[in-house]
Each structure stands twice: as C-alpha cells, then as structure tokens.
Design a protein around this motif. Sequence first.
Motif, PDB file in Angstrom:
ATOM      1  N   LEU A 140       1.037  -1.254  -0.103  1.00 42.40           N
ATOM      2  CA  LEU A 140       0.199   0.140   0.035  1.00 42.40           C
ATOM      3  C   LEU A 140       0.859   1.221  -0.119  1.00 42.40           C
ATOM      4  CD1 LEU A 140      -2.904   1.314   0.351  1.00 42.40           C
ATOM      5  CD2 LEU A 140      -2.274   1.429   2.719  1.00 42.40           C
ATOM      6  N   CYS A 141       2.180   1.142   0.713  1.00 48.46           N
ATOM      7  CA  CYS A 141       2.821   2.330   0.793  1.00 48.46           C
ATOM      8  C   CYS A 141       3.904   2.608  -0.244  1.00 48.46           C
ATOM      9  CB  CYS A 141       3.508   2.200   2.278  1.00 48.46           C
ATOM     10  SG  CYS A 141       2.290   2.235   3.504  1.00 48.46           S
ATOM     11  N   GLU A 142       4.165   1.441  -0.964  1.00 45.13           N
ATOM     12  CA  GLU A 142       5.302   1.558  -2.031  1.00 45.13           C
ATOM     13  C   GLU A 142       5.156   2.770  -3.071  1.00 45.13           C
ATOM     14  OE1 GLU A 142       5.483  -2.306  -4.034  1.00 45.13           O
ATOM     15  OE2 GLU A 142       6.417  -3.014  -2.258  1.00 45.13           O
ATOM     16  N   PRO A 143       3.877   3.339  -3.503  1.00 47.13           N
ATOM     17  CA  PRO A 143       3.949   4.396  -4.167  1.00 47.13           C
ATOM     18  C   PRO A 143       4.468   5.738  -3.675  1.00 47.13           C
ATOM     19  CG  PRO A 143       1.813   3.475  -4.418  1.00 47.13           C
ATOM     20  CD  PRO A 143       2.443   2.860  -3.580  1.00 47.13           C
ATOM     21  N   ALA A 144       4.407   5.735  -2.143  1.00 53.13           N
ATOM     22  CA  ALA A 144       4.905   6.797  -1.497  1.00 53.13           C
ATOM     23  C   ALA A 144       6.763   6.858  -1.541  1.00 53.13           C
ATOM     24  CB  ALA A 144       4.793   6.802  -0.001  1.00 53.13           C
TER      25      ALA A 144
END
Length: 143
Positions: free
Chosen positions: A52-56
């Motif tokens: 979920l956080c990888e695009p950040a």
Amino acid sequence: MKVSVLGLILFRASSTLSSTPDDESNGVSHDQYSECKTKCKEYFDTSLDKKLCEPALNLLPRPGVFKSCVLGRIRAFDHVCVPSCLGETLPEPDSYEQCKSEAKKARPNNHLPWCRRGYDFTFKEMSELMSIKGDDISHRELC
C-alpha cells in the motif's frame, strides 16, 4: 536504503507491540495479554505487507513519506489486533489524531496524507478481517 527502512519499521513495530496492559482490572490476565501480543506480532510480521505504501517511495522527501505511511499502518494494526484478540471493543478510528505529528514534517508535506491513508486502510482492513473471522481468529489463530 530500502532494507534499512524496513528494518527500522519492523523494529519500531515490535517495540510498539511489546507494551503491557495499563490495568488488569478489566478481567484480562497478563498471560492472555502477552499471548495476544505475541500472536499479533507474528501476524504482523507475516501478513501485513507494505505494498500500500510503495507508491510513496516516489514522493519527496524520500523515504520519509514511505515511513509515514507504514507508521500509519502500524498504529492502526496496534489499535485493532490486540483488542480484537482479547474480545474488547475497538476504539473509534481517528487517523488525524494518530498522524498529527506527521503534519509537522518538512515541505512539501506529503507525510500527513500518506500516514492517514495507511492508518485508515489498515484499520478498515483489520476490522473487517476480525469481524469476518470473529471468535475463530481471536481465540484460535491469535490467542
């Protein structure tokens, strides 16, 4: 760099999940609480992914925004797992309260929205998981 960030996050999560209950007058023994903490930590280590956080990771400042997102996930997980395992009522989700320290980070500030995104998504995800599995997960898988 990515490995050290994940190591830091897992270290922080294990320390977050290692606190003891404030009051044993609620009918929960220390052994029950410790067992739930252990099972929640195992579940956290094996099942809670960081996708979920990888695009950040593509947002500045790197890797701070990613860490903020994962911090939101850790806090939400901590608010849902143990109370569900112990059969307690869940606290009301409040991503702003849990992530307001992230609002003070450097500009451009993408920290707060990503922390809140991680918290809100994880709180909902874990609440649904716990309600679907109900007693099954709280007494057999987790405790």
